[in-house]
Design an enzyme around this catalytic site. Structure first.
Site, PDB file in Angstrom:
ATOM      1  N   TYR A   1      57.158  66.747  71.502  1.00  0.00           N
ATOM      2  CA  TYR A   1      55.726  66.305  71.936  1.00  0.00           C
ATOM      3  C   TYR A   1      55.712  66.448  73.563  1.00  0.00           C
ATOM      4  O   TYR A   1      56.414  65.836  74.361  1.00  0.00           O
ATOM      5  CB  TYR A   1      55.444  64.946  71.495  1.00  0.00           C
ATOM      6  CG  TYR A   1      55.756  64.795  70.003  1.00  0.00           C
ATOM      7  CD1 TYR A   1      54.558  64.673  69.320  1.00  0.00           C
ATOM      8  CD2 TYR A   1      56.936  64.427  69.564  1.00  0.00           C
ATOM      9  CE1 TYR A   1      54.710  64.673  67.833  1.00  0.00           C
ATOM     10  CE2 TYR A   1      56.895  64.115  68.141  1.00  0.00           C
ATOM     11  CZ  TYR A   1      55.810  64.320  67.395  1.00  0.00           C
ATOM     12  OH  TYR A   1      56.042  64.181  65.931  1.00  0.00           O
TER      13      TYR A   1
ATOM     14  N   HIS B   1      50.298  66.756  66.730  1.00  0.00           N
ATOM     15  CA  HIS B   1      51.605  67.496  66.020  1.00  0.00           C
ATOM     16  C   HIS B   1      52.611  67.744  67.284  1.00  0.00           C
ATOM     17  O   HIS B   1      52.215  68.052  68.423  1.00  0.00           O
ATOM     18  CB  HIS B   1      51.120  68.834  65.575  1.00  0.00           C
ATOM     19  CG  HIS B   1      50.059  68.666  64.002  1.00  0.00           C
ATOM     20  ND1 HIS B   1      50.986  68.171  62.952  1.00  0.00           N
ATOM     21  CD2 HIS B   1      49.010  68.472  63.890  1.00  0.00           C
ATOM     22  CE1 HIS B   1      50.058  68.050  62.003  1.00  0.00           C
ATOM     23  NE2 HIS B   1      49.193  68.468  62.486  1.00  0.00           N
TER      24      HIS B   1
ATOM     25  N   LYS C   1      54.691  74.922  64.045  1.00  0.00           N
ATOM     26  CA  LYS C   1      55.346  74.640  65.044  1.00  0.00           C
ATOM     27  C   LYS C   1      56.012  75.979  65.607  1.00  0.00           C
ATOM     28  O   LYS C   1      55.941  76.880  65.046  1.00  0.00           O
ATOM     29  CB  LYS C   1      56.411  73.856  64.940  1.00  0.00           C
ATOM     30  CG  LYS C   1      55.997  72.323  64.651  1.00  0.00           C
ATOM     31  CD  LYS C   1      57.064  71.430  64.411  1.00  0.00           C
ATOM     32  CE  LYS C   1      56.430  70.057  63.900  1.00  0.00           C
ATOM     33  NZ  LYS C   1      55.268  70.089  63.175  1.00  0.00           N
TER      34      LYS C   1
END
Length: 518
Positions: free
Chosen positions: A454, A465, A496
């Site tokens: 993050y 996310h 991702k």
């Protein structure tokens, strides 16, 4: 066939010759001792003692193509000057051009080395043999085992209009993979094989199948080249202007291509992609992937894609699977940066078997800086992973109960190495580097990775996310393309991007990989 006839031996390939033209009935080749440039012999494939023995055509001979000037060469019976004795019976026609000429602009082809001669007295197809043979010869591409070369006409047809090859000495030089594509398309029927025997083919020519089956070109390279051409790109084999420790000097770099943006070609400066072609079964070293990502100048973190990134283009790995389909993986060395920084007080914890428990944590430890997990949802103790605890202890922010003030970090490191071996030190090195860059790493176990990251956290109550899945690997790692594809597919499926942290005691290199549709 006659065993003592030199012409029959040439037709059978027992004596080498430079073939100008060949069909079912006729064979034409250059004279070994030419009277002039383009001096050729045209012979029937069947054995006849004399020219007069050759059967007359059953139909009227075709008239010469009126688009071309009247032939100025001579047409006469010829002694077999290749090697035969002067008394050898003759069934050949000699064509000896006396000048060079070009057809009018309306002609569909130009003939520069030999005039077209209609010789209906040899075989029904002889007139066409000489006319077509002259055109083929004007476009002859010769292969020496490494490069394919041709003259000015091939340059105009292939480079100037369609981006194949490299201009060289007034003609053109083509890489084998480019020639394989021209042969596959039918733009060139055969290539003259100038390799030394025994590599040279019996008839001295290579068609598409023979060329692809030779060691001249990899089928993996051909499939990638063809697929990108089919997608509307011009591309060229990467030349050795890009120095790299793992590639030999000189010539093209095997399996590597420079791909130009649609609408551009090798005449322009713009580059869309730099592509490395590999088979799904061929492992590829991490340093090779890094070199592709960095580009010819060795720059890191500059690739932003074909729509406005670095001038040297995006690095791409093109993987050819067992059914010859191509998967494209974009390679990049991103700059790792975030904005998650928080001042924390020193806390105390207790070392358990494979984690550390902080009984009375400050709120910022988890709620702001996102270290560990609470045992209860809103309050209570926080459990830290060993890698989180080692990082905090290394910064002087964690002491252990029942351990002296200087022994906490050592106790955690010893426990981590006991649990994970040398992998623990790699993970700790990467974890600390991410935290130093303002990025928060959390476990990626449920995604099959080491960490998820993050970049910007104000509060865990407003957590978005994660951006990357991180896999920590040794710098000398080699990748199986299948494993790369699995990792990239997994990351894409959970929204991702896959990030490999390649590390040793000297530092960390970041390599990101994701699917690409050119």
């Amino acid at each position: 066939m006659s065993d003592d006839c030199i012409f029959c031996q040439i037709v059978e390939g027992e004596i080498p010759s430079y073939t100008v033209y060949e069909d079912e009935t006729t064979f034409a080749f250059l004279d070994a001792n030419p009277l002039a440039p383009g001096h050729a012999l045209v012979i029937p494939k069947d054995h006849y003692e004399r020219l007069g023995d050759v059967p007359a055509p059953s139909t009227t001979a075709r008239r010469p193509d009126r688009r071309f000037p009247t032939p100025t060469g001579t047409s006469s019976p010829a002694s077999p000057t290749t090697a035969a004795a002067p008394s050898t019976p003759c069934s050949a026609v000699r064509t000896s051009p006396t000048r060079r000429w070009k057809a009018s602009p309306s002609a569909s082809a130009r003939i520069s080395d030999t005039d077209a001669v209609a010789c209906s007295s040899v075989q029904p197809n002889t007139a066409g043999a000489l006319t077509r043979g002259a055109r083929v010869r004007g476009m002859d591409l010769t292969f020496d085992g490494e490069r394919v070369r041709a003259g000015n006409e091939a340059r105009e047809r292939f480079y100037d209009s369609r981006g194949y090859g490299t201009p060289r000495d007034g003609g053109i030089e083509l890489a084998p993979v480019e020639v394989a594509h021209l042969l596959f398309r039918g733009d060139v029927e055969t290539v003259v094989d100038r390799r030394p025997r025994p590599q040279r083919t019996a008839d001295g020519r290579l068609d598409f199948h023979a060329f692809l089956a030779s060691t001249a070109v990899s089928e993996v390279d051909f499939f990638v080249y063809k697929e990108l051409r089919d997608r509307g790109f011009y591309l060229s084999p990467a030349r050795d202007g890009e120095s790299a420790p793992d590639t030999p000097s000189g010539g093209e770099r095997a399996g590597e291509f420079v791909v130009y943006p649609r609408g551009n070609g090798p005449w322009d400066d713009a580059v869309a992609y730099r592509v490395r072609a590999v088979s799904e079964r061929a492992d590829i070293a991490a340093r090779t992937l890094q070199r592709i990502a960095r580009g010819p100048d060795g720059n890191r973190g500059t690739n932003e894609g074909a729509d406005g990134g670095a001038d040297d283009g995006t690095g791409v790995l093109a993987v050819v699977d067992e059914e010859s389909e191509v998967t494209y993986l974009e390679l990049d060395e991103p700059t790792i940066a975030g904005s998650t920084y928080h001042d924390l007080p020193t806390v105390r914890g207790r070392l358990l078997s494979d984690r550390v428990l902080v009984a009375d944590p400050p709120a910022a430890l988890h709620d702001r800086a996102f270290y560990g997990q609470r045992l209860d949802r809103d309050e209570g103790p926080v459990q830290l992973s060993l890698v989180e605890a080692a990082h905090l202890a290394g910064r002087g922010l964690l002491d252990l109960d029942d351990v002296g003030p200087d022994g906490g970090e050592r106790a955690i490191l010893d426990r981590g190495r006991e649990v994970e071996g040398e992998r623990f030190d790699r993970r700790l090195r990467v974890y600390s580097a991410l935290r130093t860059a303002g990025v928060v790493p959390k476990t990626g176990f449920k995604f099959g990775a080491d960490f998820r990251t993050y970049a910007d956290i104000e509060s865990v109550d407003d957590l978005g996310h994660s951006e990357f899945l991180v896999r920590v690997l040794p710098r000398d790692r080699s990748f199986a393309p299948r494993d790369l594809a699995l990792d990239v597919r997994l990351a894409h499926g959970v929204r991702k991007r896959m990030l490999f942290a390649l590390t040793d005691e000297d530092g960390i290199d970041w390599l990101s990989v994701r699917r690409l549709t050119p």
